[in-house]
Design a protein around this motif. Structure first.
Motif: not given
Length: 110
Positions: A89-106
């Protein structure tokens, strides 16, 4: 090149902020002393400058995206320096957060 620069700045910001907070934690909670705390405060201050070098001019976008980097970076820091073992769940949450970074920034913008 702009994306590479931006990602590099996010990593540098994470090292400065998470590292600074960890140093303060170590100095205070682990009784390592004022030098650790002072180093942490300096690192946290450096973090405040790093975001200003992001190529995107929007403060809100930069800090919102950085939040995702902070989440994933904090878990990684815990693994490397504190022996923390994330669960799926930690890994899943971190992955979701990084996907959010990609969407917001790039994501392409018109």
């Amino acid at each position: 090149m702009t994306v590479l620069r931006s990602v590099s700045l996010f990593v540098l910001a994470a090292v400065a902020e998470i590292g600074g907070a960890w140093l303060v934690w170590q100095g205070l909670r682990e009784h390592r002393g004022l030098l650790w705390i002072a180093a942490g405060v300096l690192a946290l201050g450096a973090y405040g400058f790093v975001a200003t070098f992001q190529p995107d001019p929007n403060f809100g976008r930069i800090l919102a995206a950085y939040g995702g980097v902070f989440v994933a970076g904090s878990l990684a820091w815990g693994v490397v320096l504190d022996g923390f073992r994330p669960d799926r769940w930690d890994y899943a949450g971190a992955g979701i957060c990084l996907l959010g970074v990609a969407v917001i920034m790039y994501a392409p913008r018109g």
